[in-house]
Design an enzyme around this catalytic site. Structure first.
Site, PDB file in Angstrom:
ATOM      1  N   LYS A  76      -5.043  -8.201   1.438  1.00 16.84           N
ATOM      2  CA  LYS A  76      -3.898  -8.525   0.579  1.00 16.84           C
ATOM      3  C   LYS A  76      -4.019  -7.701  -0.703  1.00 16.84           C
ATOM      4  O   LYS A  76      -5.049  -7.733  -1.388  1.00 16.84           O
ATOM      5  CB  LYS A  76      -3.940 -10.019   0.265  1.00 16.84           C
ATOM      6  CG  LYS A  76      -2.597 -10.675   0.240  1.00 16.84           C
ATOM      7  CD  LYS A  76      -2.742 -12.177   0.192  1.00 16.84           C
ATOM      8  CE  LYS A  76      -1.476 -12.823  -0.255  1.00 16.84           C
ATOM      9  NZ  LYS A  76      -1.645 -14.251  -0.475  1.00 16.84           N
ATOM     10  N   ILE A  77      -2.960  -6.977  -1.011  1.00 21.65           N
ATOM     11  CA  ILE A  77      -2.997  -6.005  -2.112  1.00 21.65           C
ATOM     12  C   ILE A  77      -1.774  -6.214  -3.006  1.00 21.65           C
ATOM     13  O   ILE A  77      -0.646  -6.335  -2.497  1.00 21.65           O
ATOM     14  CB  ILE A  77      -3.015  -4.571  -1.526  1.00 21.65           C
ATOM     15  CG1 ILE A  77      -4.325  -4.385  -0.735  1.00 21.65           C
ATOM     16  CG2 ILE A  77      -2.856  -3.509  -2.613  1.00 21.65           C
ATOM     17  CD1 ILE A  77      -4.488  -3.047  -0.078  1.00 21.65           C
TER      18      ILE A  77
END
Ligand code: G3P
Length: 217
Positions: A84-85
């Site tokens: 997750k970015i």
């Protein structure tokens, strides 16, 4: 619609899994901070519980090089990890590199269709649109998620819009009507989806009537 569980609590995941309706899990730093686990231990435990279903684990870095390195470390924990970015320019630079290496990403903190377009262009696997937080500031979160989803279809991007920051069951119904492929739900909302007082009343009555019948066991 696929349902992910938005939690870092193992007990919630185990309870929801009993229903066999969970397609993945998403976590974030705030959720992880509510547990006593180290990030790596927690993600590994969730992945082992979920078998081959996707588990989102968020990076804490904010420069592209560091995000990339952290993402590679997270991806090593288990093949089910989706990194997750955050949807920032540095984040999208890293997403592009990770996409080229077939590392799955969930681009998070998306609040507009333009942001979603950029995340899709970078090669995001999932794009988390925070509907509840948009509602909190007076916008129509579900409508924005729907606009993002339409753009994905229009331009044939493979990225999947993920309805996140879900506050109640009406969010799910509205997102489902818009054809949003996935929503990630807090355990409380997941429970709300299944419950209806008329179901409980109806079941009670059926069972009482069955007891009175001569023909039913
Ligand atoms: O995991 C991201 C998102 O679901 C967070 O939700 O309730 O903190 O806005 P919330």
């Amino acid at each position: 619609m696929n349902f992910f569980l938005d939690t870092a609590h193992i007990d919630e995941i185990k309870k929801a899994q009993k229903w066999n309706l969970i397609d993945g899990v998403t976590t974030n730093p705030s959720l992880v901070a509510q547990t006593n686990y180290s990030h790596k231990e927690l993600i590994l435990e969730i992945c082992n519980l979920l078998k081959d279903k996707p588990v989102s684990a968020e990076v804490l870095s904010v420069s592209s090089e560091k995000i990339y390195k952290e993402a590679k470390e997270l991806a090593k924990i288990h093949p089910s990890v989706v990194v997750k970015i955050p949807l920032i320019a540095e984040g999208l630079k890293a997403v592009k590199k990770l996409h080229a290496e077939n590392i799955a990403t969930n681009v998070t903190l998306c609040f507009s269709p333009n942001q979603a377009l950029l995340a899709a262009k970078a090669g995001a696997t999932y794009i988390s649109v925070f509907v509840g937080r948009l509602d909190d500031i007076g916008h129509e979160g579900c409508e924005i998620a729907s606009q993002c989803h339409k753009l994905m279809k229009e331009y044939q991007y493979k990225s999947q819009i993920l309805g996140a920051s879900i506050r109640h069951s009406k969010h799910i119904f509205t997102l489902a009507q818009a054809g949003i492929p996935i929503s990630t739900l807090p355990f409380k909302v997941f429970n709300q989806l299944i419950q209806h007082p008329l179901t409980d009343i109806g079941l009670k009555k059926f069972l009482e009537d069955a007891k009175k019948s001569k023909h039913l066991p």
